[in-house]
Design a protein around this motif. Structure first.
Motif, PDB file in Angstrom:
ATOM      1  N   GLU A  97     -13.630  54.210  73.100  1.00 27.00           N
ATOM      2  CA  GLU A  97     -13.058  55.519  72.810  1.00 27.00           C
ATOM      3  C   GLU A  97     -12.035  55.427  71.681  1.00 27.00           C
ATOM      4  O   GLU A  97     -11.989  56.288  70.801  1.00 27.00           O
ATOM      5  CB  GLU A  97     -12.418  56.110  74.064  1.00 27.00           C
ATOM      6  CG  GLU A  97     -13.425  56.509  75.140  1.00 27.00           C
ATOM      7  CD  GLU A  97     -12.752  57.200  76.313  1.00 27.00           C
ATOM      8  OE1 GLU A  97     -11.520  57.403  76.256  1.00 27.00           O
ATOM      9  OE2 GLU A  97     -13.464  57.534  77.283  1.00 27.00           O
ATOM     10  N   VAL A  98     -11.230  54.387  71.713  1.00 29.90           N
ATOM     11  CA  VAL A  98     -10.238  54.188  70.655  1.00 29.90           C
ATOM     12  C   VAL A  98     -10.938  53.925  69.328  1.00 29.90           C
ATOM     13  O   VAL A  98     -10.538  54.468  68.280  1.00 29.90           O
ATOM     14  CB  VAL A  98      -9.299  53.020  71.016  1.00 29.90           C
ATOM     15  CG1 VAL A  98      -8.385  52.677  69.839  1.00 29.90           C
ATOM     16  CG2 VAL A  98      -8.468  53.373  72.241  1.00 29.90           C
ATOM     17  N   ALA A 117     -13.945  54.929  68.430  1.00 30.18           N
ATOM     18  CA  ALA A 117     -14.543  56.187  67.971  1.00 30.18           C
ATOM     19  C   ALA A 117     -13.489  57.090  67.342  1.00 30.18           C
ATOM     20  O   ALA A 117     -13.744  57.743  66.322  1.00 30.18           O
ATOM     21  CB  ALA A 117     -15.242  56.895  69.133  1.00 30.18           C
ATOM     22  N   ASP A 118     -12.295  57.145  67.939  1.00 33.37           N
ATOM     23  CA  ASP A 118     -11.207  57.929  67.351  1.00 33.37           C
ATOM     24  C   ASP A 118     -10.817  57.374  65.984  1.00 33.37           C
ATOM     25  O   ASP A 118     -10.508  58.135  65.057  1.00 33.37           O
ATOM     26  CB  ASP A 118      -9.986  57.922  68.284  1.00 33.37           C
ATOM     27  CG  ASP A 118     -10.204  58.770  69.530  1.00 33.37           C
ATOM     28  OD1 ASP A 118     -11.117  59.621  69.521  1.00 33.37           O
ATOM     29  OD2 ASP A 118      -9.464  58.570  70.513  1.00 33.37           O
ATOM     30  N   ASP A 119     -10.828  56.044  65.853  1.00 33.50           N
ATOM     31  CA  ASP A 119     -10.550  55.426  64.556  1.00 33.50           C
ATOM     32  C   ASP A 119     -11.560  55.876  63.511  1.00 33.50           C
ATOM     33  O   ASP A 119     -11.202  56.195  62.369  1.00 33.50           O
ATOM     34  CB  ASP A 119     -10.583  53.899  64.671  1.00 33.50           C
ATOM     35  CG  ASP A 119      -9.385  53.339  65.422  1.00 33.50           C
ATOM     36  OD1 ASP A 119      -8.385  54.063  65.577  1.00 33.50           O
ATOM     37  OD2 ASP A 119      -9.463  52.175  65.856  1.00 33.50           O
ATOM     38  N   MET A 120     -12.836  55.905  63.899  1.00 35.06           N
ATOM     39  CA  MET A 120     -13.877  56.310  62.958  1.00 35.06           C
ATOM     40  C   MET A 120     -13.665  57.754  62.499  1.00 35.06           C
ATOM     41  O   MET A 120     -13.851  58.086  61.322  1.00 35.06           O
ATOM     42  CB  MET A 120     -15.265  56.177  63.595  1.00 35.06           C
ATOM     43  CG  MET A 120     -15.642  54.767  64.068  1.00 35.06           C
ATOM     44  SD  MET A 120     -15.515  53.477  62.812  1.00 35.06           S
ATOM     45  CE  MET A 120     -13.978  52.670  63.301  1.00 35.06           C
ATOM     46  N   ASN A 121     -13.255  58.610  63.427  1.00 32.93           N
ATOM     47  CA  ASN A 121     -13.014  60.007  63.081  1.00 32.93           C
ATOM     48  C   ASN A 121     -11.832  60.160  62.140  1.00 32.93           C
ATOM     49  O   ASN A 121     -11.862  60.982  61.215  1.00 32.93           O
ATOM     50  CB  ASN A 121     -12.788  60.834  64.350  1.00 32.93           C
ATOM     51  CG  ASN A 121     -14.084  61.231  65.020  1.00 32.93           C
ATOM     52  OD1 ASN A 121     -15.121  61.358  64.363  1.00 32.93           O
ATOM     53  ND2 ASN A 121     -14.039  61.425  66.317  1.00 32.93           N
ATOM     54  N   HIS A 133      -5.644  53.885  58.939  1.00 31.93           N
ATOM     55  CA  HIS A 133      -6.094  54.997  59.775  1.00 31.93           C
ATOM     56  C   HIS A 133      -6.651  54.507  61.110  1.00 31.93           C
ATOM     57  O   HIS A 133      -7.173  55.298  61.894  1.00 31.93           O
ATOM     58  CB  HIS A 133      -7.157  55.819  59.044  1.00 31.93           C
ATOM     59  CG  HIS A 133      -6.597  56.704  57.976  1.00 31.93           C
ATOM     60  ND1 HIS A 133      -6.223  56.226  56.748  1.00 31.93           N
ATOM     61  CD2 HIS A 133      -6.330  58.032  57.969  1.00 31.93           C
ATOM     62  CE1 HIS A 133      -5.756  57.222  56.016  1.00 31.93           C
ATOM     63  NE2 HIS A 133      -5.803  58.327  56.730  1.00 31.93           N
ATOM     64  N   MET A 134      -6.552  53.201  61.350  1.00 29.50           N
ATOM     65  CA  MET A 134      -7.066  52.626  62.585  1.00 29.50           C
ATOM     66  C   MET A 134      -5.926  52.183  63.490  1.00 29.50           C
ATOM     67  O   MET A 134      -4.900  51.671  63.021  1.00 29.50           O
ATOM     68  CB  MET A 134      -7.966  51.426  62.282  1.00 29.50           C
ATOM     69  CG  MET A 134      -9.194  51.751  61.451  1.00 29.50           C
ATOM     70  SD  MET A 134     -10.194  50.271  61.113  1.00 29.50           S
ATOM     71  CE  MET A 134     -10.642  49.778  62.797  1.00 29.50           C
ATOM     72  N   THR A 135      -6.110  52.384  64.787  1.00 28.90           N
ATOM     73  CA  THR A 135      -5.161  51.855  65.764  1.00 28.90           C
ATOM     74  C   THR A 135      -5.678  50.578  66.407  1.00 28.90           C
ATOM     75  O   THR A 135      -4.916  49.873  67.072  1.00 28.90           O
ATOM     76  CB  THR A 135      -4.877  52.896  66.857  1.00 28.90           C
ATOM     77  OG1 THR A 135      -6.103  53.251  67.500  1.00 28.90           O
ATOM     78  CG2 THR A 135      -4.243  54.149  66.273  1.00 28.90           C
ATOM     79  N   SER A 136      -6.974  50.283  66.236  1.00 29.98           N
ATOM     80  CA  SER A 136      -7.552  49.046  66.774  1.00 29.98           C
ATOM     81  C   SER A 136      -7.047  47.859  65.961  1.00 29.98           C
ATOM     82  O   SER A 136      -7.188  47.837  64.740  1.00 29.98           O
ATOM     83  CB  SER A 136      -9.082  49.100  66.722  1.00 29.98           C
ATOM     84  OG  SER A 136      -9.580  50.164  67.502  1.00 29.98           O
ATOM     85  N   ARG A 137      -6.482  46.887  66.641  1.00 32.70           N
ATOM     86  CA  ARG A 137      -5.919  45.722  65.978  1.00 32.70           C
ATOM     87  C   ARG A 137      -6.453  44.446  66.614  1.00 32.70           C
ATOM     88  O   ARG A 137      -6.856  44.437  67.789  1.00 32.70           O
ATOM     89  CB  ARG A 137      -4.391  45.735  66.082  1.00 32.70           C
ATOM     90  CG  ARG A 137      -3.725  46.910  65.385  1.00 32.70           C
ATOM     91  CD  ARG A 137      -3.752  46.751  63.868  1.00 32.70           C
ATOM     92  NE  ARG A 137      -3.013  47.803  63.194  1.00 32.70           N
ATOM     93  CZ  ARG A 137      -3.534  48.940  62.757  1.00 32.70           C
ATOM     94  NH1 ARG A 137      -4.825  49.154  62.955  1.00 32.70           N
ATOM     95  NH2 ARG A 137      -2.800  49.841  62.143  1.00 32.70           N
ATOM     96  N   LEU A 161     -21.859  58.400  66.269  1.00 35.25           N
ATOM     97  CA  LEU A 161     -20.837  57.993  67.235  1.00 35.25           C
ATOM     98  C   LEU A 161     -21.287  58.275  68.665  1.00 35.25           C
ATOM     99  O   LEU A 161     -21.034  57.474  69.577  1.00 35.25           O
ATOM    100  CB  LEU A 161     -19.522  58.713  66.947  1.00 35.25           C
ATOM    101  CG  LEU A 161     -18.796  58.313  65.655  1.00 35.25           C
ATOM    102  CD1 LEU A 161     -17.510  59.111  65.500  1.00 35.25           C
ATOM    103  CD2 LEU A 161     -18.490  56.819  65.628  1.00 35.25           C
ATOM    104  N   ALA A 162     -21.962  59.412  68.876  1.00 36.48           N
ATOM    105  CA  ALA A 162     -22.469  59.737  70.209  1.00 36.48           C
ATOM    106  C   ALA A 162     -23.529  58.733  70.651  1.00 36.48           C
ATOM    107  O   ALA A 162     -23.544  58.272  71.798  1.00 36.48           O
ATOM    108  CB  ALA A 162     -23.034  61.152  70.224  1.00 36.48           C
TER     109      ALA A 162
END
Length: 732
Positions: free
Chosen positions: A374-375, A377-381, A362-366, A152-153
């Motif tokens: 950033e969003v 990456a947060d989804d991946m986590n 678990h994803m907010t990306s739509r 991710l980094a």
């Protein structure tokens, strides 16, 4: 005939004139070509020592030395790949200095991003890491680090060239070196996703898990080609600038145990292939060897010294490098601007037993959202936080209609059944200690929505045997059924004049069953039935409790909201844990009563400072059993009192804990702090007043160890009462 001959001769003269002009043009270009050779920069691997490459790049930029080709291995591939992507030396330096290396070099996502079932499981077992169990045998991961945060980094750093798949199309032509762990061949990575190529090149065997690219399992390229001079020359480099930061062989006195011998064998492979590559240097080629004896290959958190030493090494080779300087200002092709559009499609490359809907929820990306790295990456986590996946990464592709986001979720190769281990040691120096060793076994992904069966046994002073089932609905995963049953033997203490006078063994069989609803892995609510049957008997001291039998049966309601980043010493997040029970004779209870309890906690951090505020309150309408009466005393619940020193139908404790973290040893994360608490336990409501409450304060030191949190502390309560304690395992 004469006319034809004249015309023929005229044609010959014309052709000769054109040829002469052409040859003159060619020869006129040769000196210029010789003055501006194609320069290849070769950067070797060497762990954290690779920050020295940044110092060399700073020198090349400052002295107008162009770079046309870059090849690199491991950390050299990372620095070289970022430079090839258009980043300047200063930008790479800033990225390396600001990188959270401790987080990047671990797989764990923040506890706040983990699934509720995973939080519960890991809160029980204090020792991290769960080997798989397959056909009665343990199955270990393919590497100590799977590389979740690393990838991710790297994807964040290379996002501006994420749409370039041919490394020849980067601002500077680039190649990364990796090794096929199956056949031992060197693999030249020249296309695909740049971040993935860099991750493959840095994958030290056994430390990082192999990563699959085009059907090949790849590890660190240093095993086969740590200084890829031959690759740069094959790409057309006329002159090579090779920077060798290879870790040298250990001296004899340091080759003394299993770890150092294994390290020496790895260095042997790397040093040998590096030496062979250095023999390929010719003529005007320049070899730069920074003096890095003071820099450790694993000291990633402090790249500054290595950068300076790399700059000094380049300055030492100033005369040789000066011959390569351009007469004209070098115009570097800067990194392309990253302008992301809206998501036209979200694809799931699901390589697990779970259904795609589990990943999507678990994803907010739509689709239709503006792509935000950033969003994403947060989804991946959050997906990784479920606990089922070895690696979760993403890829962005651009089409006319918008961005295509592809999420790849790779299931753990050593699952889905796991072994868990933990321990708990609690000792108050003036009383007996309690020790328990826990062993657990979980069967996960029992269905496509992530059902889990967890069982565990505790051996020691407080033995227990428990089993629980969590079964999400196939249609609506947020709705789940649960069941739990087991046997528990715990200590109960009686006190006389602040001194422990009796110890009881409180033994019971219990069962819970019901339905629940969870939302976004942060909170859930459950409603069900509970049944407890047991008794207590004195194991030391006089038996002063008359009613030791207990039969409980009733309705059980619970609400849990938990975003804490750590279970023992959280620095951020919130917890709300509330329960309400109605015990009824019709459901097997020996007496009818109602009881409620609430724990609310809020945690803050600023740099090294951490503050936690907690409120525990509870009340009983009726007469509780020995099992359900409130018990307070000990760390976090009036530290100046001994464990369970106060009991009653009502309780309330307000506490504040402040601590700072420090590093007492390289492998330990230490902490030191103080506590302040106020409250008590009361038998009647009328007793709840200031006179019947206790003020307590204390101090402690501790550390996060491989077997759990270690804590040593003391507390002082009103009236001068003191309590000294030590704990390891689970503090709360």
């Amino acid at each position: 005939m004469v006319k034809r001959t004249v015309l023929f001769r005229s044609d010959i003269r014309r052709v000769c004139t054109y040829l002469s002009i052409g040859w003159l043009a060619v020869f006129s270009l040769l000196p210029a070509s010789a003055d501006q050779p194609t320069i290849g920069l070769v950067l070797s691997g060497g762990g954290a020592r690779g920050a020295a490459h940044i110092g060399v790049l700073k020198y090349l930029e400052a002295n107008n030395i162009p770079v046309d080709i870059i090849t690199g291995t491991s950390f050299g591939a990372i620095v070289g790949g970022l430079y090839a992507s258009g980043m300047s030396a200063a930008e790479i330096e800033k990225a390396m200095l600001s990188m959270d290396w401790e987080r990047a070099l671990t797989d764990d996502v923040s506890r706040a991003d983990r699934g509720l079932q995973r939080k519960r499981r890991e809160d029980i077992f204090s020792i991290p890491g769960s080997p798989g169990v397959r056909e009665g045998e343990l199955v270990l991961p393919s590497g100590a680090i799977q590389g979740q945060n690393v990838i991710l980094a790297l994807q964040a750093l290379t996002a501006h060239v994420s749409f370039i798949r041919d490394f020849d199309q980067l601002p500077i032509r680039f190649r990364a070196l990796a090794t096929d762990i199956v056949n031992g061949e060197a693999v030249i990575l020249k296309e695909g996703e740049l971040a993935l190529a860099l991750r493959a090149s840095m994958g030290v065997p056994a430390v990082f898990a192999p990563i699959e690219i085009d059907g090949r399992l790849l590890v660190d390229g240093g095993v086969t080609n740590n200084l890829p001079i031959d690759v740069a020359k094959s790409m057309g480099a006329d002159v090579v600038i090779a920077v060798d930061i290879t870790s040298p062989m250990l001296p004899r006195e340091e080759v003394s145990n299993l770890l150092t011998i294994t390290d020496q064998l790895t260095r042997l492979l790397v040093v040998n292939n590096t030496s062979a590559q250095r023999l390929r240097l010719r003529g005007d080629d320049v070899l730069i060897i920074p003096e890095l004896s003071s820099v450790s290959a694993v000291e990633f958190n402090n790249p500054g010294p290595a950068i300076e030493l790399g700059l000094k090494a380049a300055e030492y080779n100033a005369e040789a490098l000066a011959r390569l300087a351009s007469d004209k200002p070098v115009e570097r092709i800067s990194a392309p601007n990253l302008e992301l559009g809206r998501l036209a499609e979200v694809r799931i490359d699901n390589r697990s037993r779970l259904d795609d809907t589990v990943i999507r929820e678990h994803m907010t990306s739509r689709v239709g959202d503006l792509a935000n790295l950033e969003v994403i990456a947060d989804d991946m986590n959050r997906i990784h936080g479920i606990g089922q996946f070895e690696l979760v990464s993403y890829e962005l592709n651009r089409l006319e209609q918008g961005e295509i986001l592809t999420v790849t979720a790779q299931e753990k190769g050593w699952g889905p059944n796991y072994l868990h281990v933990g321990l708990s040691l609690d000792s108050e120096f003036r009383h007996d200690s309690r020790f328990s060793f826990l062993v657990g076994y979980s069967k996960q992904a029992l269905n496509a929505t992530g059902a889990e069966w967890l069982s565990w046994a505790s051996f020691g002073d407080e033995p227990q045997l428990m089993t629980s089932l969590h079964w999400p609905s196939q249609r609506v995963r947020s709705v789940f059924a649960y069941a739990e049953a087991g046997y528990k033997d715990e200590a109960l203490y009686n006190y006389t004049n602040n001194m422990r006078s009796s110890v009881y063994a409180l033994r019971n069989m219990s069962a819970r069953v019901g339905l629940g609803y969870s939302y976004n892995e942060n909170w859930h609510v459950t409603l069900g039935l509970t049944r407890v049957s047991g008794r207590a008997h004195a194991v030391s001291g006089p038996e002063t409790i008359s009613n030791t039998e207990m039969e409980e049966g009733g309705i059980d309601f619970r609400f849990v909201f938990d975003t804490r980043d750590d279970i023992d010493f959280p620095s951020r997040g919130t917890v709300i844990n509330a329960s309400w029970n109605h015990y009824l004779g019709t459901l097997g209870s020996e007496r009818a009563f109602r009881q409620w309890r609430v724990h609310v906690g809020k945690y803050f951090d600023y740099q090294h400072h951490n503050l936690g505020l907690n409120l525990h309150v509870g009340g009983t309408d009726g007469i509780p059993t020995l099992n359900t009466e409130f018990k307070i005393g000990g760390y976090g619940m009036l530290s100046g009192l001994s464990t369970h020193e106060r009991r009653g139908r009502y309780m309330g404790v307000l506490s504040a804990v402040y601590y700072q973290r420090f590093e007492p040893l390289p492998i330990l994360d230490g902490l030191i702090g103080v506590t302040l608490e106020y409250g008590g336990a009361w038998e009647e409501r009328d007793d709840i007043n200031n006179d019947q409450s206790v003020v307590s304060g204390g101090a402690f030191v501790g550390a996060d160890t491989p077997i759990g949190t270690l804590q040593l502390g003391f507390g002082v309560a009103g009236g001068g009462q003191r309590n000294y304690y030590t704990r390891i395992g689970r503090v709360f």
